[in-house]
Write a protein that holds these residues in place. Structure first.
Motif, PDB file in Angstrom:
ATOM      1  N   GLN A 240      59.199  67.006  50.737  1.00 53.15           N
ATOM      2  CA  GLN A 240      58.672  67.412  49.420  1.00 53.15           C
ATOM      3  C   GLN A 240      59.562  66.954  48.270  1.00 53.15           C
ATOM      4  O   GLN A 240      59.081  66.498  47.243  1.00 53.15           O
ATOM      5  N   VAL A 241      60.846  67.117  48.424  1.00 56.53           N
ATOM      6  CA  VAL A 241      61.784  66.731  47.360  1.00 56.53           C
ATOM      7  C   VAL A 241      62.769  65.715  47.939  1.00 56.53           C
ATOM      8  O   VAL A 241      63.798  66.073  48.510  1.00 56.53           O
ATOM      9  N   VAL A 242      62.464  64.427  47.813  1.00 61.30           N
ATOM     10  CA  VAL A 242      63.283  63.414  48.459  1.00 61.30           C
ATOM     11  C   VAL A 242      64.675  63.317  47.830  1.00 61.30           C
ATOM     12  O   VAL A 242      65.630  62.823  48.438  1.00 61.30           O
ATOM     13  N   ALA A 243      64.828  63.850  46.618  1.00 57.71           N
ATOM     14  CA  ALA A 243      66.149  63.861  45.976  1.00 57.71           C
ATOM     15  C   ALA A 243      67.167  64.610  46.823  1.00 57.71           C
ATOM     16  O   ALA A 243      68.371  64.329  46.778  1.00 57.71           O
ATOM     17  N   LEU A 244      66.681  65.551  47.607  1.00 62.68           N
ATOM     18  CA  LEU A 244      67.599  66.291  48.482  1.00 62.68           C
ATOM     19  C   LEU A 244      68.304  65.352  49.454  1.00 62.68           C
ATOM     20  O   LEU A 244      69.506  65.474  49.691  1.00 62.68           O
ATOM     21  N   ALA A 245      67.569  64.408  50.021  1.00 64.15           N
ATOM     22  CA  ALA A 245      68.161  63.456  50.954  1.00 64.15           C
ATOM     23  C   ALA A 245      69.184  62.571  50.246  1.00 64.15           C
ATOM     24  O   ALA A 245      70.198  62.178  50.823  1.00 64.15           O
ATOM     25  N   VAL A 246      68.911  62.277  48.996  1.00 61.50           N
ATOM     26  CA  VAL A 246      69.823  61.405  48.242  1.00 61.50           C
ATOM     27  C   VAL A 246      71.140  62.128  47.940  1.00 61.50           C
ATOM     28  O   VAL A 246      72.218  61.541  48.034  1.00 61.50           O
ATOM     29  N   LEU A 247      71.027  63.414  47.598  1.00 63.97           N
ATOM     30  CA  LEU A 247      72.221  64.135  47.131  1.00 63.97           C
ATOM     31  C   LEU A 247      73.011  64.821  48.244  1.00 63.97           C
ATOM     32  O   LEU A 247      74.201  65.085  48.089  1.00 63.97           O
ATOM     33  N   MET A 248      72.362  65.075  49.359  1.00 64.76           N
ATOM     34  CA  MET A 248      73.041  65.911  50.364  1.00 64.76           C
ATOM     35  C   MET A 248      74.339  65.310  50.901  1.00 64.76           C
ATOM     36  O   MET A 248      75.286  66.047  51.174  1.00 64.76           O
ATOM     37  N   PRO A 249      74.454  63.976  51.058  1.00 64.03           N
ATOM     38  CA  PRO A 249      75.753  63.483  51.576  1.00 64.03           C
ATOM     39  C   PRO A 249      76.911  63.768  50.623  1.00 64.03           C
ATOM     40  O   PRO A 249      78.054  63.854  51.053  1.00 64.03           O
ATOM     41  N   ILE A 250      76.620  63.915  49.335  1.00 61.67           N
ATOM     42  CA  ILE A 250      77.709  64.159  48.372  1.00 61.67           C
ATOM     43  C   ILE A 250      78.388  65.487  48.674  1.00 61.67           C
ATOM     44  O   ILE A 250      79.616  65.579  48.728  1.00 61.67           O
ATOM     45  N   VAL A 251      77.588  66.530  48.889  1.00 65.31           N
ATOM     46  CA  VAL A 251      78.166  67.854  49.156  1.00 65.31           C
ATOM     47  C   VAL A 251      79.010  67.828  50.432  1.00 65.31           C
ATOM     48  O   VAL A 251      80.137  68.323  50.466  1.00 65.31           O
ATOM     49  N   ALA A 252      78.458  67.197  51.489  1.00 63.59           N
ATOM     50  CA  ALA A 252      79.186  67.159  52.755  1.00 63.59           C
ATOM     51  C   ALA A 252      80.473  66.355  52.617  1.00 63.59           C
ATOM     52  O   ALA A 252      81.536  66.739  53.120  1.00 63.59           O
ATOM     53  N   SER A 253      80.391  65.239  51.922  1.00 64.29           N
ATOM     54  CA  SER A 253      81.550  64.365  51.784  1.00 64.29           C
ATOM     55  C   SER A 253      82.683  65.024  50.999  1.00 64.29           C
ATOM     56  O   SER A 253      83.857  64.928  51.367  1.00 64.29           O
ATOM     57  N   MET A 254      82.315  65.722  49.906  1.00 66.37           N
ATOM     58  CA  MET A 254      83.345  66.414  49.124  1.00 66.37           C
ATOM     59  C   MET A 254      84.006  67.506  49.958  1.00 66.37           C
ATOM     60  O   MET A 254      85.229  67.683  49.924  1.00 66.37           O
ATOM     61  N   GLY A 255      83.202  68.233  50.711  1.00 67.03           N
ATOM     62  CA  GLY A 255      83.763  69.273  51.573  1.00 67.03           C
ATOM     63  C   GLY A 255      84.695  68.684  52.621  1.00 67.03           C
ATOM     64  O   GLY A 255      85.780  69.204  52.879  1.00 67.03           O
TER      65      GLY A 255
END
Lengths: 431, 431
Positions: free
Chosen positions: A294-309
């Protein structure tokens, strides 16, 4: 080497230190190495063997003629011979032991009875000792008349009648005191005795912490059996650091001169562990397939959160692993350190939450998406600080080397928490 | 401390080494630290100051009474005083210099004229030297009559009439030789002179490589100005390792006793760099939004490829950074090492390609998805091996510390290549 000019080679190598020759042998390829060693032949020095990396030492010993090898080995101190033998297979083992004189052979074999990586393996058997009732004059006369002193020594170890070490006298003090002064009265204030079974890492720590130069080693009956000098401790310190840094990166025991197939085998298990970690993270993502569609932006942004963590977790974990190794992180301050790391995660998390919200709004034009990624960032950085400190401390407690295993655990936690927090919040807020 | 029982405290602390007391002070909180120091008062030893971590040393000096501080500082060797002064602000600086006797003060000030992290800062000014025409008897008499010898020394440095060092005589040799033997004839074979401007990291490398115990330091006119001993070199080696390991993890200069706000500030820039990296990777993903909407499995699987590449890249880069630091990786073997890393990446890539294809088929029931992820895995692991070695080598060439900057570059490469290869192949093969 290319023109096989032996004399020129010997002239060229003459001014080089054994350690430099060893480095040279490590850097050229196997064929050149063989030709160089064949040509160098009788000039080959025992110390070069000591300095060589384990991975090619075996090859080099195989290339050397037996009589050259025997000569080379006989020049070495007992601790260096022990070091050589540790990594060789049985036939080479025998060849080297046979080359030694009987007394040296016994000393080496005794050292090999101590566990690997123990003080007993590290020490040299050649000790300069004196009975504790002697005076300065007697000690000096004894030193002058001894034939077989070690090449370098810094202390005379005083022993009681049962051969138990009771004090150290530096050569400087010995030389400056009058002949009738009792040795007992000029011993060093700092005197550290090392049990032969102590781990070599702890020995290096003691040398570094207490600025020791040499320290006596004792067996289970507290009797003097050898001495460890600071240069050996420095070499151990260097190795331990190397191990820590390599293990943190998941590289294992490798060295530059290993073959492709060995290196591949060394690194494979670490990558396999990482694959399991990554698949776990993917399983989390799979729970949110509907949301992503539904919201493909989620796929685009999700690696950022994991990578920063993952990065913040690595920062905390490296500090924790180092502090555990240097014994700066102990039971008495562990809670304070965890609290600090969590607070650091919180503050940095808030800062990046603001940055990411702005990026979210500018890029995807959605206020709510900005909130979600900001909140997930704060959560993941706080968890990273907590996991990055607590996991190494717990591993150390249960007896697992934290440098070895922390990385995989911490990354798993930050990946799983990162994806779950971001996608979970997105489902709640956006859908 | 809680009952303010001064005598009991002194009794308790008495058997502890200065380094242990310093560790204790580092581990307790600021309030307890202040109370403990106030109570300990006059017993406070200069060496404790030397052993303290920089971050709390300033606080401790502020707490000490001026006269206690002065006593403490006067006991120290010149190199330890220099080390103390380096990190203090100007008012504390003056207080300590004032406490010194004139001759010591001059020595310390001269050392401070050398650049930071140079041999000149590391050396101690107290040198035991002898003219090169003396014999053993003259040297021993000189040593016996000298009042002001350093606490520990291992060599007598021979100097020519212009004060240029020409050789080292160990105390052991000195003691065992007859009085009429010329000093010149019993010098050590290994003699390494260090220019005062040499970087302390290179000094530590030389000590470790050549097994030095002490080495003379000379000024720009080749005249003897001081001596560096192995315990100082060992401390530097320890620091350099610490720096490498911290920089690789993006932690900067931190220490356990830093405050939350300092730690946050130190780590922020590294996380900011990582954010840029992560956003770059997200931009790549954004190009494939359409594909992800059609095949949501792509979103689930894509972090795996990037994560494996990142890990393999970190492995290669850690080996490269370490090898550069130990000077094992040089111009002569850089191509062989790169070839090896690429081959290792290829072999491991193929192995994991097989594993991942199977996972792809079992999980999503698509043969083609398995092929795509396998191929992307091979590409990314080969690139990881290449980038992981080439990037640190290039950074070193242009004068940037590879430990500091390699991580961000390598991760960027493996993230971008990983997402691009996987999603790009997916578009070609699946859609």
């Amino acid at each position: 080497v290319d023109v096989s000019d032996r004399e020129k080679l010997v002239d060229l190598m003459e001014p080089l230190h054994a350690a430099d020759i060893a480095d040279l042998l490590e850097q050229i390829n196997a064929y050149d190495r063989m030709r160089l060693i064949r040509l160098y032949d009788k000039e080959f020095d025992g110390e070069i063997l000591s300095e060589l990396d384990e991975s090619i030492r075996e090859d080099v010993i195989g290339i050397l003629k037996p009589e050259v090898l025997a000569d080379a080995v006989r020049e070495l101190d007992s601790d260096d011979v022990v070091d050589l033998l540790e990594d060789l297979d049985d036939s080479q083992h025998e060849a080297i032991l046979d080359a030694l004189e009987d007394s040296d052979r016994v000393a080496v074999e005794q050292s090999l009875n101590f566990p690997e990586y123990s003080a007993g393996r590290l020490m040299q058997r050649e000790v300069v000792m004196a009975p504790d009732h002697w005076n300065v004059g007697e000690a000096i006369d004894h030193l002058r008349s001894s034939e077989d002193l070690p090449e370098h020594f810094y202390h005379v170890v005083l022993v009681d009648p049962r051969l138990r070490p009771v004090g150290n006298v530096t050569l400087g003090k010995l030389m400056r005191s009058r002949r009738d002064v009792a040795l007992k009265s000029i011993t060093e204030e700092m005197f550290h005795i090392i049990p032969a079974t102590r781990d070599e890492g702890d020995v290096a720590y003691a040398f570094n912490q207490y600025h020791l130069i040499s320290a006596p080693v004792v067996d289970e009956n507290d009797r003097l059996v050898g001495v460890i000098t600071i240069d050996d401790a420095m070499a151990v310190l260097d190795e331990e650091h190397e191990e820590d840094i390599m293990r943190l990166a998941g590289v294992g025991e490798g060295s530059l001169s290993d073959r492709v197939i060995e290196t591949t085998r060394q690194r494979f298990p670490w990558l396999a562990v990482n694959l399991v970690t990554a698949v776990l993270a993917s399983l989390v993502i799979a729970q949110f397939e509907a949301a992503i569609t539904q919201v493909v932006a989620l796929a685009v942004l999700m690696p950022i959160v994991a990578s920063m963590g993952g990065n913040a977790g690595t920062q905390s974990l490296t500090v924790a692993v180092r502090s555990l190794a240097t014994k700066d992180l102990t039971g008495s301050n562990v809670w304070r350190v965890i609290r600090r790391e969590v607070l650091v995660g919180l503050v940095n998390g808030l800062a990046f939450a603001v940055v990411m919200s702005i990026i979210g709004v500018l890029w995807f034009g959605s206020m709510q998406l900005g909130y979600v990624i900001g909140a997930a960032m704060v959560i993941n950085l706080v968890v990273a600080g907590l996991a990055g400190t607590a996991i190494p401390v717990l591993l150390e407690k249960v007896g697992v080397d934290p440098a070895l295993a922390s990385g995989a655990f911490v990354t798993t936690v930050t990946d799983v928490v990162g994806f779950f927090a971001f996608l979970g919040l997105a489902v709640v807020v956006l859908l």
